[in-house]
Design an enzyme around this catalytic site. Sequence first.
Site, PDB file in Angstrom:
ATOM      1  N   MET A  13      -7.017  -0.117  -3.767  1.00  0.00           N
ATOM      2  CA  MET A  13      -5.779   0.049  -3.822  1.00  0.00           C
ATOM      3  C   MET A  13      -4.924  -0.504  -4.840  1.00  0.00           C
ATOM      4  O   MET A  13      -5.070  -1.946  -4.731  1.00  0.00           O
ATOM      5  CB  MET A  13      -5.021  -0.267  -2.206  1.00  0.00           C
ATOM      6  CG  MET A  13      -5.680   0.441  -1.268  1.00  0.00           C
ATOM      7  SD  MET A  13      -5.328  -0.005   0.393  1.00  0.00           S
ATOM      8  CE  MET A  13      -6.235  -1.375   0.750  1.00  0.00           C
ATOM      9  N   GLN A  65     -13.952   0.117  -9.687  1.00  0.00           N
ATOM     10  CA  GLN A  65     -13.184   1.663  -9.647  1.00  0.00           C
ATOM     11  C   GLN A  65     -12.667   1.739 -10.957  1.00  0.00           C
ATOM     12  O   GLN A  65     -11.904   1.099 -11.374  1.00  0.00           O
ATOM     13  CB  GLN A  65     -12.124   1.806  -8.645  1.00  0.00           C
ATOM     14  CG  GLN A  65     -11.918   3.587  -8.603  1.00  0.00           C
ATOM     15  CD  GLN A  65     -11.111   3.877  -7.507  1.00  0.00           C
ATOM     16  OE1 GLN A  65      -9.927   3.350  -7.566  1.00  0.00           O
ATOM     17  NE2 GLN A  65     -11.268   4.594  -6.708  1.00  0.00           N
ATOM     18  N   CYS A  95      -6.305   9.552  -7.182  1.00  0.00           N
ATOM     19  CA  CYS A  95      -5.168   9.120  -7.220  1.00  0.00           C
ATOM     20  C   CYS A  95      -4.231  10.148  -7.740  1.00  0.00           C
ATOM     21  O   CYS A  95      -4.153  10.872  -8.848  1.00  0.00           O
ATOM     22  CB  CYS A  95      -4.992   7.793  -8.053  1.00  0.00           C
ATOM     23  SG  CYS A  95      -3.456   6.973  -8.400  1.00  0.00           S
ATOM     24  N   ASN A 207     -12.450   9.202   3.934  1.00  0.00           N
ATOM     25  CA  ASN A 207     -11.406   8.196   3.725  1.00  0.00           C
ATOM     26  C   ASN A 207     -10.279   9.266   4.054  1.00  0.00           C
ATOM     27  O   ASN A 207     -10.324  10.133   4.057  1.00  0.00           O
ATOM     28  CB  ASN A 207     -11.381   7.792   2.453  1.00  0.00           C
ATOM     29  CG  ASN A 207     -10.282   7.320   1.870  1.00  0.00           C
ATOM     30  OD1 ASN A 207      -9.683   7.365   1.025  1.00  0.00           O
ATOM     31  ND2 ASN A 207      -9.736   5.965   2.759  1.00  0.00           N
ATOM     32  N   GLY A 208      -9.164   8.363   4.309  1.00  0.00           N
ATOM     33  CA  GLY A 208      -7.646   8.866   4.522  1.00  0.00           C
ATOM     34  C   GLY A 208      -7.295   8.840   5.944  1.00  0.00           C
ATOM     35  O   GLY A 208      -7.680   9.682   6.805  1.00  0.00           O
TER      36      GLY A 208
END
Length: 330
Positions: A13, A65, A95, A207-208
């Site tokens: 993040m 990442q 992203c 994810n999410g």
Amino acid sequence: MPSHSRAFSVAPMMDWTDRHCRAFHRALSRRALLYTEMITADAVIHGERERLIGFDPIEHPLGLQLGGSDPARIGAAARIGADFGYDEINLNIGCPSDRVQSGRFGACLMREPHLVAALWVSAQSAAPNTPVTIKCRIGVDEQEPREALWALVDACAREGCSSFVVHARKAWLSGLSPKENRDVPPLDYELVRALKRERPALEIILNGGLRDLEHGLMESQSLDGFMLGRAAYQNPALLLDADARVFGAPAPAKNRFDAVERHIPYIDARRSEGAPLHAMTRHMLGLFNGVPGGRRWRRVLSEQSVRAGAGVEVVRAALAEVTRAAAPAL
């Protein structure tokens, strides 16, 4: 085979999962896979590497990442990351920010599956002993998610990629901000489960929008793991249960208080190197959310950590405040 498990991870993040955040999370979980913030390939190649991608050994298992759209540069950055000792290289294909789009990487690459496959090939070839994974969306803008997601996964799988983290929400690159992209497009966990059913040989991580460990475990039962983002950051105490619930292993700390005590030596060491206290304590603000004394904890850390020369005595003062109020409840 990787030396780490992706059964549970904390999402990369921007502006959140820096080295101080990850070190704090290690006081709560030994086994969760942690990630850096997304770092562009150019920054890794040309920037101050120790500042950008340096880490403490306690952070393992740890993934780097990367963002970018040039295969040669992605390969060069992956090689540097592998040489630094990262356990995994992850490519950001998810992203939705304007800054990422202007650089032609992130979620906009969902439209270019063959380029993503080339990025993966370059990264994996440059770092042959480090697994390279992909984090993507289920689609962008007007794409049909089932077509877009399958096209991306299949293009990369044909080249040898076997592990995908799928953010189960489409990204709208026109008309929605990154913040709005977290909530407005509908989640589709079933689509991710369908991908796993139809591509069973691949490792598929969900994810999410996952609220907590219980929600993640429930929604990922037929998958290979799940990744929490904001939930793990805003309520880090949930990580205390991760090692036992997900991995059947003991947690590094008995409770929140013990986690703080275990983290204090790290804070003290970084302060002696010149790191400001607030750079570390900002990641700890949510530790006592939902329990008596949590507001006192946040107030002491927020008000006193920014003072010149502030050190671990501020953390101990905040802990003393919350201990008086919360110890009976914990």
